[in-house]
Design a protein around this motif. Structure first.
Motif, PDB file in Angstrom:
ATOM      1  N   ILE A  11      19.087  27.071  20.704  1.00  0.00           N
ATOM      2  CA  ILE A  11      17.735  26.506  20.774  1.00  0.00           C
ATOM      3  C   ILE A  11      17.504  25.421  19.723  1.00  0.00           C
ATOM      4  O   ILE A  11      16.602  24.602  19.875  1.00  0.00           O
ATOM      5  N   ASP A  12      18.355  25.361  18.685  1.00  0.00           N
ATOM      6  CA  ASP A  12      18.162  24.294  17.698  1.00  0.00           C
ATOM      7  C   ASP A  12      18.632  22.935  18.208  1.00  0.00           C
ATOM      8  O   ASP A  12      18.535  21.939  17.495  1.00  0.00           O
ATOM      9  N   CYS A  13      19.081  22.856  19.476  1.00  0.00           N
ATOM     10  CA  CYS A  13      19.360  21.537  20.068  1.00  0.00           C
ATOM     11  C   CYS A  13      18.044  20.804  20.341  1.00  0.00           C
ATOM     12  O   CYS A  13      18.028  19.594  20.513  1.00  0.00           O
ATOM     13  N   LEU A  14      16.945  21.557  20.360  1.00  0.00           N
ATOM     14  CA  LEU A  14      15.624  20.949  20.550  1.00  0.00           C
ATOM     15  C   LEU A  14      15.089  20.430  19.228  1.00  0.00           C
ATOM     16  O   LEU A  14      15.349  20.991  18.158  1.00  0.00           O
ATOM     17  N   GLY A  28      15.484  15.017  15.464  1.00  0.00           N
ATOM     18  CA  GLY A  28      16.003  14.087  16.454  1.00  0.00           C
ATOM     19  C   GLY A  28      16.647  14.763  17.647  1.00  0.00           C
ATOM     20  O   GLY A  28      17.370  14.132  18.413  1.00  0.00           O
ATOM     21  N   GLY A  29      16.389  16.045  17.817  1.00  0.00           N
ATOM     22  CA  GLY A  29      16.960  16.775  18.942  1.00  0.00           C
ATOM     23  C   GLY A  29      16.265  16.436  20.248  1.00  0.00           C
ATOM     24  O   GLY A  29      15.386  15.579  20.320  1.00  0.00           O
ATOM     25  N   LEU A  30      16.674  17.132  21.285  1.00  0.00           N
ATOM     26  CA  LEU A  30      16.098  16.939  22.613  1.00  0.00           C
ATOM     27  C   LEU A  30      14.663  17.445  22.678  1.00  0.00           C
ATOM     28  O   LEU A  30      14.269  18.305  21.888  1.00  0.00           O
ATOM     29  N   VAL A  53      20.457  31.281  22.282  1.00  0.00           N
ATOM     30  CA  VAL A  53      20.612  31.855  20.950  1.00  0.00           C
ATOM     31  C   VAL A  53      19.825  31.079  19.899  1.00  0.00           C
ATOM     32  O   VAL A  53      19.347  29.975  20.152  1.00  0.00           O
ATOM     33  N   GLU A  54      19.715  31.673  18.732  1.00  0.00           N
ATOM     34  CA  GLU A  54      19.122  31.080  17.524  1.00  0.00           C
ATOM     35  C   GLU A  54      17.602  31.004  17.528  1.00  0.00           C
ATOM     36  O   GLU A  54      17.031  30.194  16.806  1.00  0.00           O
ATOM     37  N   VAL A  55      16.929  31.819  18.310  1.00  0.00           N
ATOM     38  CA  VAL A  55      15.467  31.864  18.258  1.00  0.00           C
ATOM     39  C   VAL A  55      15.078  32.782  17.113  1.00  0.00           C
ATOM     40  O   VAL A  55      15.512  33.924  17.051  1.00  0.00           O
ATOM     41  N   ALA A  56      14.278  32.247  16.188  1.00  0.00           N
ATOM     42  CA  ALA A  56      13.831  33.004  15.013  1.00  0.00           C
ATOM     43  C   ALA A  56      12.299  32.981  14.973  1.00  0.00           C
ATOM     44  O   ALA A  56      11.707  32.115  14.322  1.00  0.00           O
ATOM     45  N   PRO A  57      11.646  33.916  15.660  1.00  0.00           N
ATOM     46  CA  PRO A  57      10.182  33.907  15.742  1.00  0.00           C
ATOM     47  C   PRO A  57       9.478  33.912  14.390  1.00  0.00           C
ATOM     48  O   PRO A  57       8.365  33.388  14.275  1.00  0.00           O
ATOM     49  N   ALA A  58      10.094  34.449  13.381  1.00  0.00           N
ATOM     50  CA  ALA A  58       9.445  34.498  12.065  1.00  0.00           C
ATOM     51  C   ALA A  58       9.173  33.104  11.507  1.00  0.00           C
ATOM     52  O   ALA A  58       8.273  32.933  10.679  1.00  0.00           O
ATOM     53  N   TYR A  59       9.906  32.098  11.949  1.00  0.00           N
ATOM     54  CA  TYR A  59       9.714  30.723  11.470  1.00  0.00           C
ATOM     55  C   TYR A  59       8.745  29.926  12.319  1.00  0.00           C
ATOM     56  O   TYR A  59       8.540  28.737  12.094  1.00  0.00           O
ATOM     57  N   ALA A  62       3.283  29.541  15.787  1.00  0.00           N
ATOM     58  CA  ALA A  62       2.618  29.147  17.034  1.00  0.00           C
ATOM     59  C   ALA A  62       3.348  29.680  18.264  1.00  0.00           C
ATOM     60  O   ALA A  62       2.845  29.553  19.371  1.00  0.00           O
ATOM     61  N   GLU A  63       4.534  30.243  18.082  1.00  0.00           N
ATOM     62  CA  GLU A  63       5.333  30.853  19.147  1.00  0.00           C
ATOM     63  C   GLU A  63       5.811  29.870  20.215  1.00  0.00           C
ATOM     64  O   GLU A  63       6.167  30.278  21.317  1.00  0.00           O
ATOM     65  N   ILE A  64       5.864  28.558  19.895  1.00  0.00           N
ATOM     66  CA  ILE A  64       6.318  27.602  20.907  1.00  0.00           C
ATOM     67  C   ILE A  64       7.823  27.682  21.120  1.00  0.00           C
ATOM     68  O   ILE A  64       8.305  27.358  22.204  1.00  0.00           O
ATOM     69  N   THR A  65       8.576  28.122  20.126  1.00  0.00           N
ATOM     70  CA  THR A  65      10.017  28.274  20.295  1.00  0.00           C
ATOM     71  C   THR A  65      10.310  29.363  21.331  1.00  0.00           C
ATOM     72  O   THR A  65      11.170  29.189  22.200  1.00  0.00           O
TER      73      THR A  65
END
Length: 87
Positions: A11-14, A28-30, A53-59, A62-65
């Motif tokens: 998910i950090d590609c975004l 500068g991601g997608l 992978v790599e979703v970290a809700p604690a960070y 706003a829960e947009i991730t």
């Protein structure tokens, strides 16, 4: 071609504007729209599995991730469901 394809979406590609809730944000991601367009372009490929992978809700207060990741997962499941039955 028709070779088996497994897709793993980190998910950090975004861009952090679209997915701040990850341990390694990439400036500068997608955009989420760009990622979904890429995934939808894979229709017809021989997809055999996928993950997000790599979703970290604690960070992400706003829960947009989580929203972006769940939409990506939905599109991946939809691609899997559209697979032709090899029988």
């Amino acid at each position: 071609g028709d070779r088996p394809l497994y897709i793993s979406i980190d998910i950090d590609c975004l861009d952090p504007a679209h997915a701040p809730g990850t341990g390694t944000p990439e400036a500068g991601g997608l955009t989420s729209r760009e990622l979904l367009e890429i995934l939808r372009g894979l229709a017809g490929c021989h997809l055999i599995g996928a993950d997000v992978v790599e979703v970290a809700p604690a960070y992400d207060h706003a829960e947009i991730t989580s929203v972006a990741a769940s939409h990506v997962a939905y599109d991946l499941i939809s691609l899997l469901a559209l697979q032709e039955d090899p029988r």
